[in-house]
Design a protein around this motif. Structure first.
Motif, PDB file in Angstrom:
ATOM      1  N   LEU A 269      52.999  72.782  33.825  1.00  9.21           N
ATOM      2  CA  LEU A 269      51.612  73.610  33.323  1.00  9.21           C
ATOM      3  C   LEU A 269      50.924  73.206  32.210  1.00  9.21           C
ATOM      4  N   GLN A 270      51.447  72.884  31.077  1.00 10.17           N
ATOM      5  CA  GLN A 270      50.557  72.285  29.880  1.00 10.17           C
ATOM      6  C   GLN A 270      49.227  71.229  30.269  1.00 10.17           C
ATOM      7  N   MET A 271      49.339  69.830  31.271  1.00  9.92           N
ATOM      8  CA  MET A 271      48.281  69.336  31.992  1.00  9.92           C
ATOM      9  C   MET A 271      47.777  70.133  33.202  1.00  9.92           C
ATOM     10  N   LEU A 272      48.526  71.148  33.384  1.00 10.07           N
ATOM     11  CA  LEU A 272      47.618  71.749  34.518  1.00 10.07           C
ATOM     12  C   LEU A 272      46.314  72.798  33.686  1.00 10.07           C
ATOM     13  N   LEU A 273      46.707  73.223  32.327  1.00  6.73           N
ATOM     14  CA  LEU A 273      46.277  74.649  31.882  1.00  6.73           C
ATOM     15  C   LEU A 273      45.502  73.955  30.505  1.00  6.73           C
ATOM     16  N   GLU A 274      45.967  72.178  30.326  1.00  3.88           N
ATOM     17  CA  GLU A 274      45.282  71.892  29.303  1.00  3.88           C
ATOM     18  C   GLU A 274      45.807  73.013  27.863  1.00  3.88           C
ATOM     19  N   VAL A 275      46.559  72.467  27.512  1.00  4.15           N
ATOM     20  CA  VAL A 275      47.353  73.587  27.144  1.00  4.15           C
ATOM     21  C   VAL A 275      47.936  72.690  25.495  1.00  4.15           C
ATOM     22  N   ALA A 276      48.338  73.081  24.766  1.00  2.00           N
ATOM     23  CA  ALA A 276      48.951  72.326  23.452  1.00  2.00           C
ATOM     24  C   ALA A 276      49.733  73.122  22.403  1.00  2.00           C
ATOM     25  N   PRO A 277      50.423  72.447  22.020  1.00  2.00           N
ATOM     26  CA  PRO A 277      51.903  73.487  20.833  1.00  2.00           C
ATOM     27  C   PRO A 277      50.944  74.281  19.683  1.00  2.00           C
ATOM     28  N   PRO A 278      50.802  75.167  19.569  1.00  2.00           N
ATOM     29  CA  PRO A 278      49.828  75.372  17.786  1.00  2.00           C
ATOM     30  C   PRO A 278      50.992  74.605  16.801  1.00  2.00           C
ATOM     31  N   GLU A 279      49.669  74.339  15.881  1.00  2.00           N
ATOM     32  CA  GLU A 279      50.386  74.449  13.671  1.00  2.00           C
ATOM     33  C   GLU A 279      51.534  75.542  13.788  1.00  2.00           C
TER      34      GLU A 279
END
Length: 493
Positions: free
Chosen positions: A479-489
């Protein structure tokens, strides 16, 4: 993007123990951006509160108290209670500047279990079902002009409501500014219909249409149970008074803008609501108002004919604006719960390009669409809205508790302690009133559902079983790769 690379991207933060916000040394951080100013804050409050409620609730409030005088008094009292509650939330919001509304306050005051139960109930029931109901009422008003003289087919209403949820979710996932601008536009549109109704009412009053206000307390049904249930319906129309606390991290200068937005926004809504009710009573008797299917549409037919079509159109704008405000803020709750490890980790991730909590918003939209499928969820929301006041009461009592247990926290706003005491007592009354006056099994089911969250808490949060993490880790990565998302600070305010 593996976790090592993402950790390297994170800036180091200096923790301060005195409650001051923690600042990052790095100019570009992976966190929510502060893009919501004072005007947007006021529009968020006004836009979220004024939804379908004021066009539907007057009937329920009047049905419980039976006369015009007590009805208008209840509307004013609900506004005062909403303002007092919001002031309590203003102290909490400036003391603990985290997004997620009640969630971080319950976490600080009572620990993880009440906070988890709040997120469990809100994420899976109260918020998505109210989002679904608002979109369903939008669909009914929007489709009504195309089916004159009959009710629109349920398939059309449900498809339109689902489309509204998808569009609102996409807009808010694409950009914080776009969601905020849409809210400002829709708030302006709904203020047009509110102004039309109020001005029409004032003109009719000036023309001498005051018959319904004579002996306005005659035939009233005043009892503890009727007042409590009338409050319940009135407060449903005011729901949204705490919405800014869900996006505290995105407010510019929250110490100034949060309390100012509340002090300007909620009394403004209260005045609008009272004047709208006065306008309704200039053309309808109590009996006629109770018999009306949609009060605002009946008002439009009697006062604005042949231009009465503008009422359902602008009421549709009003409801879609309320749905947008609800989605904009509640997506942040999923994001904060995920960040604390109380929901799937991926839900707390932020879009790398757009800096919005996209996974949280998509999750929220999917749950709301599931609630649309059965369609008749009005009864469900009635039983679960009483759960909302359990948590409002708990949150305000958290303020009282932290006055004694967390004295060291900085409080830019400090309200008299009598205010949270009043709000806590009223919320206890509101929770107990429906159980005492009309005890029904669904209230028991509601309590059982809230407590069933403890099972998930023990299994997945407290013990953190390895098999659950083995399943969720590859899902999170894809899902991280599909949605281009990363953990927040990992910012701790």
């Amino acid at each position: 993007m593996d976790e090592e690379n993402l950790r390297k991207r994170k800036g180091k933060h200096n923790r301060e123990e005195d409650g001051q916000p923690i600042k990052s040394d790095e100019p570009q951080t992976m966190s929510l951006q502060k893009q919501v100013g004072l005007i947007s804050g006021i529009c968020m409050i006004v836009g979220t509160i004024i939804g379908s409620g004021i066009f539907i609730s007057p009937k329920s409030v009047l049905a419980n108290v039976g006369a015009v005088g007590p009805c208008l008094t209840i509307w004013a009292a609900c506004g005062i209670l909403a303002t007092l509650g919001a002031l309590c939330f203003a102290e909490l919001g400036t003391m603990i500047t985290k997004s997620g509304g009640e969630y971080p306050y319950l976490m600080e005051a009572f620990g993880p279990i009440p906070a988890y139960l709040f997120s469990w109930t809100s994420l899976l029931v109260t918020k998505p079902s109210s989002f679904a109901i608002i979109c369903l009422s939008f669909a009914e008003y929007a489709s009504a002009p195309f089916y004159p003289g009959c009710d629109p087919p349920q398939v059309v209403i449900k498809c339109l409501a689902a489309a509204a949820i998808v569009i609102i979710t996409i807009v808010n996932s694409l950009s914080v500014k776009l969601g905020s601008y849409l809210q400002n536009f829709l708030t302006a549109a709904k203020m047009i219909i509110v102004t039309i109704i109020i001005v029409s009412g004032i003109v009719l009053l000036a023309q001498g249409n005051t018959d319904n206000f004579k002996d306005s307390f005659k035939d009233s049904k005043i009892s503890l149970s009727s007042i409590s249930l009338a409050f319940y319906n009135g407060l449903w129309a005011y729901d949204g008074w705490n919405q800014l606390n869900y996006i505290t991290e995105e407010l510019k200068n929250p110490y100034r803008n949060l309390p100012l937005s509340i002090i300007i926004g909620i009394p403004f809504v209260t005045v609008c609501y009272i004047l709208i009710n006065v306008s309704y009573f200039t053309v309808m008797t109590s009996t006629e108002l109770l018999q009306s299917q949609a009060v605002a549409v009946t008002f439009g037919d009697r006062v604005l004919y042949p231009a009465s079509w503008i009422v359902p159109l602008f009421v549709a704008f009003s409801t879609i604006g309320s749905a947008n405000g609800t989605c904009f803020t509640a997506g942040r709750l999923v994001y904060v719960a995920g960040r604390e490890g109380h929901m799937l980790k991926v839900l707390s991730y932020i879009s790398v390009k757009r800096f919005t909590p996209a996974p949280a918003l998509i999750f929220y939209g999917i749950i709301a669409i599931i609630y649309i499928i059965p369609g008749d969820i009005d009864t469900l929301i009635n039983y679960f809205s009483f759960a909302v006041w359990i948590f409002y009461g708990l949150t305000v009592s958290a303020l009282i508790v932290m006055r004694f247990t967390r004295r060291e926290l900085r409080r830019p706003i400090r309200i008299p302690i009598v205010i949270p005491i009043i709000v806590t007592l009223v919320s206890v009354l509101l929770v107990l009133a429906p159980i005492i006056t009309a005890p029904e099994l669904p209230y028991l089911y509601c309590v059982i559902f809230i407590l069933s969250g403890l099972i998930f808490y023990v299994l997945f949060v407290h013990f953190k079983f390895h098999w659950a993490q083995k399943i969720s880790k590859p899902i999170t990565m894809h899902l991280q790769m599909l949605l281009e998302v990363a953990p927040p600070e990992e910012v701790t305010e």
